[in-house]
Scaffold this motif. Structure first.
Motif, mmCIF file in Angstrom:
data_model
loop_
_atom_site.group_PDB
_atom_site.id
_atom_site.type_symbol
_atom_site.label_atom_id
_atom_site.label_comp_id
_atom_site.label_asym_id
_atom_site.label_seq_id
_atom_site.Cartn_x
_atom_site.Cartn_y
_atom_site.Cartn_z
ATOM 1 N N SER A 83 -5.076 1.031 -1.233
ATOM 2 C CA SER A 83 -4.339 2.182 -1.769
ATOM 3 C C SER A 83 -5.234 3.018 -2.669
ATOM 4 O O SER A 83 -5.171 4.255 -2.641
ATOM 5 N N THR A 104 0.834 -1.206 0.000
ATOM 6 C CA THR A 104 0.000 0.000 0.000
ATOM 7 C C THR A 104 0.864 1.250 0.000
ATOM 8 O O THR A 104 0.611 2.197 -0.754
ATOM 9 N N SER A 162 -3.998 -4.697 -0.750
ATOM 10 C CA SER A 162 -3.213 -3.457 -0.780
ATOM 11 C C SER A 162 -3.621 -2.573 -1.955
ATOM 12 O O SER A 162 -3.679 -1.347 -1.830
#
Length: 800
Positions: free
Chosen positions: A332, A35, A328
C-alpha cells in the motif's frame, strides 16, 4: 485438550500441501483486503495535509482577458476578514520545452516573476534542491508533476522557446506546487529569478498576465464572500476562476479508482476464500467420516471434534494473516507513493495512515475464519458412528450420491454416447456440485478482473478513440494559443482556408457564466459558476458529443455538463438564465454532456450567443482543425507549429491526449496487474485444493479404473478436461461481468468527477486472451492436483 491438539496437529501434518495452499490463500486475501483498506483510508489524506501545510489556495483567479482590474480585485480580497490572498503574481505563458535536445511540445507553462516571501498562500515546499527566497540567476524552480512526468532532476538544463530564440535555464529546485502540481497535468508553473524575468521575458511581445490565490478560513463560506464582492464592487468577476474541487480532483481520482477496485475485489476474494475454507472443512469431515465415527464411538464429543478443526484453522490463519498484513502495508505504501508522487518531499516516503484499520481488517478476517470453521465443522455433530463406519458418510448422503449419475439430467446429457474420458470428466464435475459451483464462480471473477483491468488500460491508452465521450473534441489537430497579445489570427485563418489538406476548423474560447440561485436548485443564496465554451464553428463537425440531445446551433441554445444539469435540476427543453459578463441571457437547453475537464461544471454556447453580449469578442484559446486525410495530420500539425511557433503550440489530438493520460495509465497498470496476478494465483490454489480433496475422496474409484486398464494419464486428462470446460463457461461469463457489470460500479466513483458513462474501448481479441489466463490457471490446478493418481498403484488406491 491434549487429544484435540494432537488430532489438529495430525490433520495439519497429514495434508501439508492442502493446508499450505489454504494458508497462502488466506495470506493473499489478507494482502488484498488490507491493502485496499489502507489505500481508501489514505485517499485524499496526503493532498489535504499538503494543502494545509502550504496554506493552499481554495480558488485561483487568473487575469488574462482585461475584463477586471487585477489590483482592485486583489485589494478587495486582501481587505476581507477570514480570507488570505497570495501576492499578485506576474507571468507570461509559454508552450513546450527542449530537454536533452528533444522538443516536448505539449506542455503549457506559466513563467512567473517570483516575488520575495512570505506569500501567505501557496507556499512552496522543496522536494529537491536548496531552498532559497528566489531562484538564483540563470535557474528556475519547477513543480514535481513536471519533473516526474519528464524525468527532470536538479542540475538539468531546460530550453524555453522565446520567439525565434531559446532561453536555457538550469533547474535549481523542484517544488511541491499544490494548485498546479497534480499528476498527469500538462500545465505547470515555472518560477524564475526576477532579474532573469525582466531581462529575458519583460521585453517580449505580448501581454503580461496576473494571477492570485485565495485561501478561506472556512471554504464553505466562499459563496457568501462572492455575493458580497458582486454587491460591493458592482462589477461581477468575469475572468477565469479555478475552484478547489478542480484543484483536488486529479489528486484524488486515481487513488479512489484504485481503492474502489481493490476493496471490491478484496471482498470478492475474501468471500471466495471463506467459501473455500468452508468447502475444505466439509469435505475433510466427509473424507474422515469413518475416523470421526470411530472416535465418537470411543467417547470423543461433538464439541471436541469441532475444536480440532478450530485449532487447525486458527493456527493456519495466524501463520497466514500476520505476513499478509506486513506485505499489505508495504504494498500500500508503494502504490500510494506512485499515485501521489507529486506530493513527495525528496526521497522520503509519504506518511501512510490507516495502519490500525489494516490490523483491524486482519483481526476481522481471523474472526471470520474461526466463525466459518465453527459453522461448517458443526456438521460433525450429526455423524452417527454406525452409518459412518458402514458407508463412510450419512445414509442419506450415500443414497443421494448414488442417485446423482442415474438422474434424468445425466441421461439427457447422454453420457452413454460420450467417450469414456469425457464421461469421467463430466462425472467429476456433476458429482462434486459444491466444488464445481465454486470453480465456476472463481473462474468468472478471475476472468472479470483480468478483463476489467485490460479494458481500463486499453481505454486510457487509446483515449483518442473515445475523446469525445470524455468531453473533449474529436478534431485531428489542436492549436493552443500561448501568446494572445500578438497572435496573428487573420494570418492563421487565411492559412487554414488556403490549405487544401484541411477540411474545416473551429475557434474556441472560454468565459465564465453564472447561474443565479433563482434559476437553479442550489443552496439558497448561492450562485453557481461554470466554465462556458464558446465556439466559432460547428460542434458537430469537430466531434463534440452529448449524452442526450445535441450541441447548440443558435444564439439562444446551450448544452450543459451533467454536473450543472444535476445541480440546477435542469433537463432537455428547459430554459436557464445565465449571466455572462454581467448580462443576463436566457438559453434553451438542447443537450447534456459529460466531461472530465472541469468535472462537467461547464456549458457550450455558440459564438453568436457570446457576441450578443460582447460584439467584439475574439479571445480564442484553441483552434480545432480537421484534415481530409488523417495520415496527413502529423505533417500538417508540424508545418503549422513551425510557422506559428512564436504564438501557438500545434499538435495532433493523439499527442495532446497522450501527454495527459499516459501517466494515468502508468499509475494504474501496477495495481491492476497485482490484482490480476493475485486472482490467477488464487484460482490455481483453490482449484488445486478442491480437486485434490475430491480425488482423495474417490481414490477407490480411480483405483478401479486403473485396474480395468485406464492409464493415469487418461484419468488425469479426463479430470482436467472437465475442469477446462467448467472454467471456460465461467470465463465467458466473466467477460460480460468485466465489460458490463463492474464498469457500472466504477461509474459510481467517476460520477463525482463528471463521468457518468465510462467510455470503454473493447478489443475482444485481447479480452479473450486475458480470459484464457484464468482457464489455464484452473486447468493447471486440476492437472497438478491429480498427480496423486499417477503416483499410487491401483491396489493402494483401492485399499484407501
Amino acid at each position: 485438550m491434549a487429544v484435540i491438539f494432537k488430532l489438529s496437529l495430525s490433520y495439519l501434518s497429514r495434508n501439508k500441501i492442502q493446508n499450505a495452499l489454504i494458508a497462502l490463500l488466506l495470506l493473499l486475501s489478507t494482502l488484498l483486503v488490507s491493502t485496499a483498506t489502507v489505500i481508501l483510508a489514505n485517499t485524499g489524506n496526503q493532498f489535504y495535509e499538503m494543502h494545509t501545510r502550504t496554506h493552499g489556495s481554495h480558488q485561483i483567479l487568473t487575469f488574462e482577458k482585461g475584463l477586471n482590474d487585477p489590483d482592485a480585485v486583489h485589494n478587495w480580497w486582501a481587505s476581507q476578514d477570514g480570507v488570505q490572498v497570495s501576492p499578485l503574481l506576474t507571468y507570461r505563458t509559454f508552450s513546450g520545452i527542449i530537454l536533452n535536445e528533444t522538443h516536448i511540445p505539449n506542455i503549457y507553462l506559466y513563467m512567473f516573476n517570483t516575488p520575495p516571501p512570505p506569500w501567505g498562500v501557496d507556499e512552496l515546499i522543496f522536494s529537491s534542491g536548496t531552498p532559497d527566497t528566489v531562484p538564483e540567476q540563470g535557474s528556475v524552480w519547477i513543480p514535481t508533476s513536471m519533473a516526474n512526468a519528464y524525468h527532470i532532476s536538479v542540475g538539468d538544463t531546460i530550453g524555453f522557446k522565446t520567439g525565434s530564440s531559446t532561453l536555457e535555464l538550469n533547474v535549481s529546485g523542484i517544488v511541491i506546487d499544490v494548485p498546479y502540481g497534480a499528476p498527469f497535468s500538462n500545465t505547470a508553473r515555472v518560477w524564475m529569478n526576477p532579474a532573469d524575468y525582466q531581462h529575458d521575458l519583460a521585453t517580449l511581445a505580448g501581454n503580461e498576465n496576473r494571477m492570485m490565490g485565495i485561501h478561506f478560513n472556512d471554504y464553505s463560506m466562499n459563496s457568501v464572500y462572492w455575493e458580497r464582492y458582486n454587491r460591493e464592487t458592482g462589477i461581477p468577476f468575469l475572468e477565469s476562476k479555478m475552484e478547489f474541487e478542480a484543484i483536488a480532483s486529479f489528486y484524488l481520482i486515481i487513488n479512489q479508482v484504485i481503492g474502489f477496485i481493490m476493496i471490491f475485489m478484496g471482498v470478492v476474494m475474501l468471500s471466495i476464500a471463506l467459501m473455500t475454507i468452508g468447502f475444505t472443512i466439509a469435505d475433510a469431515i466427509l473424507a474422515n467420516y469413518r475416523t470421526i465415527g470411530i472416535l465418537k464411538s470411543l467417547g470423543l464429543t461433538s464439541r471436541k471434534t469441532i475444536g480440532t478443526y478450530v485449532i487447525q484453522y486458527a493456527l493456519i490463519s495466524i501463520v497466514a494473516i500476520i505476513p499478509g498484513l506486513a506485505l499489505s502495508i508495504w504494498i500500500s505504501k508503494w502504490i500510494i507513493n506512485i499515485s501521489v508522487s507529486s506530493l513527495r518531499v525528496g526521497n522520503q516516503n509519504i506518511p501512510v495512515h490507516g495502519l490500525d484499520a489494516a490490523i483491524l481488517s486482519g483481526v476481522l478476517l481471523f474472526a471470520l475464519v474461526i466463525l466459518f470453521t465453527v459453522l461448517y465443522a458443526k456438521k460433525a455433530r450429526s455423524i452417527q458412528p454406525v452409518q459412518a463406519i458402514r458407508y463412510g458418510m450419512s445414509e442419506t448422503d450415500h443414497g443421494r450420491m448414488a442417485g446423482k449419475m442415474n438422474s434424468p439430467w445425466a441421461h439427457w446429457i447422454g453420457f452413454t454416447r460420450l467417450p469414456v474420458t469425457a464421461v469421467l470428466g463430466f462425472r467429476h464435475v456433476f458429482k462434486n456440485t459444491k466444488s464445481s459451483v465454486l470453480t465456476l464462480l472463481l473462474a468468472t471473477m478471475a476472468s472479470s478482473v483480468l478483463v476489467l483491468g485490460y479494458v481500463l488500460l486499453t481505454s486510457i491508452t487509446g483515449i483518442e478513440q473515445t475523446a469525445a465521450k470524455w468531453g473533449y473534441d474529436n478534431a485531428n489537430i489542436a492549436a493552443v494559443v500561448v501568446n494572445k497579445g500578438n497572435f496573428p489570427k487573420t494570418v492563421l485563418k487565411h492559412t487554414l482556408e488556403e490549405d487544401t489538406r484541411i477540411s474545416n476548423a473551429g475557434w474556441q474560447g472560454n468565459t465564465t457564466g453564472v447561474i443565479s440561485p433563482e434559476s437553479s436548485a442550489t443552496v439558497k443564496g448561492q450562485s453557481l459558476s461554470l466554465n462556458l465554451s464558446v465556439l466559432d464553428g460547428s460542434y458537430q463537425e469537430l466531434g463534440f458529443e452529448t449524452l442526450k440531445g445535441g450541441n447548440p446551433q443558435h444564439a439562444n441554445e446551450i448544452a450543459l455538463g451533467v454536473s450543472v444539469a444535476k445541480t440546477s435540476n435542469k433537463d432537455l427543453g428547459d430554459l436557464i438564465d445565465i449571466y455572462i459578463e454581467g448580462e443576463k441571457r436566457t438559453f434553451l437547453i438542447t443537450g447534456i454532456y459529460q466531461a472530465i475537464a472541469n468535472m462537467s461544471v461547464s456549458g457550450r454556447i455558440t459564438i453568436d450567443a457570446m457576441r450578443s453580449v460582447n460584439p467584439g469578442y475574439s479571445e480564442f484559446d484553441v483552434i480545432f482543425i480537421n484534415v481530409n486525410d488523417m495520415a496527413q495530420a502529423g505533417k500538417v500539425a508540424s508545418e503549422l507549429n513551425e510557422q506559428f511557433k512564436d504564438f501557438a503550440s500545434v499538435v495532433t489530438q493523439k499527442t495532446l491526449l497522450d501527454s495527459v493520460y499516459a501517466e494515468a495509465a502508468n499509475i494504474l497498470i501496477y495495481p491492476m496487474s497485482l490484482i490480476g496476478l493475485l486472482f490467477i494465483i488464487v484460482t490455481f490454489i483453490i482449484i488445486f485444493s478442491t480437486c485434490r480433496i475430491n480425488i482423495r475422496k474417490e481414490s477407490r474409484t480411480y483405483g478401479i479404473y486403473k485396474s480395468l486398464g485406464m492409464t493415469s494419464r487418461q484419468i488425469r486428462l479426463s479430470l482436467t478436461m472437465g475442469m477446462f470446460i467448467l472454467s471456460s463457461v465461467g470465463a465467458i461469463l466473466g467477460i460480460f461481468v468485466g465489460v458490463y457489470l463492474l464498469p457500472l460500479l466504477l461509474e459510481m466513483v467517476l460520477s463525482g468527477y463528471g463521468i457518468v458513462q465510462l467510455p470503454l474501448i473493447l478489443h475482444w481479441g485481447g479480452m479473450v486472451l486475458f480470459t484464457c489466463l484464468s482457464i489455464i490457471a484452473a486447468s493447471l490446478g486440476s492437472w497438478f492436483s491429480s498427480r496423486i493418481i499417477r503416483e499410487a498403484s491401483p491396489r493402494m488406491l483401492v485399499i484407501e
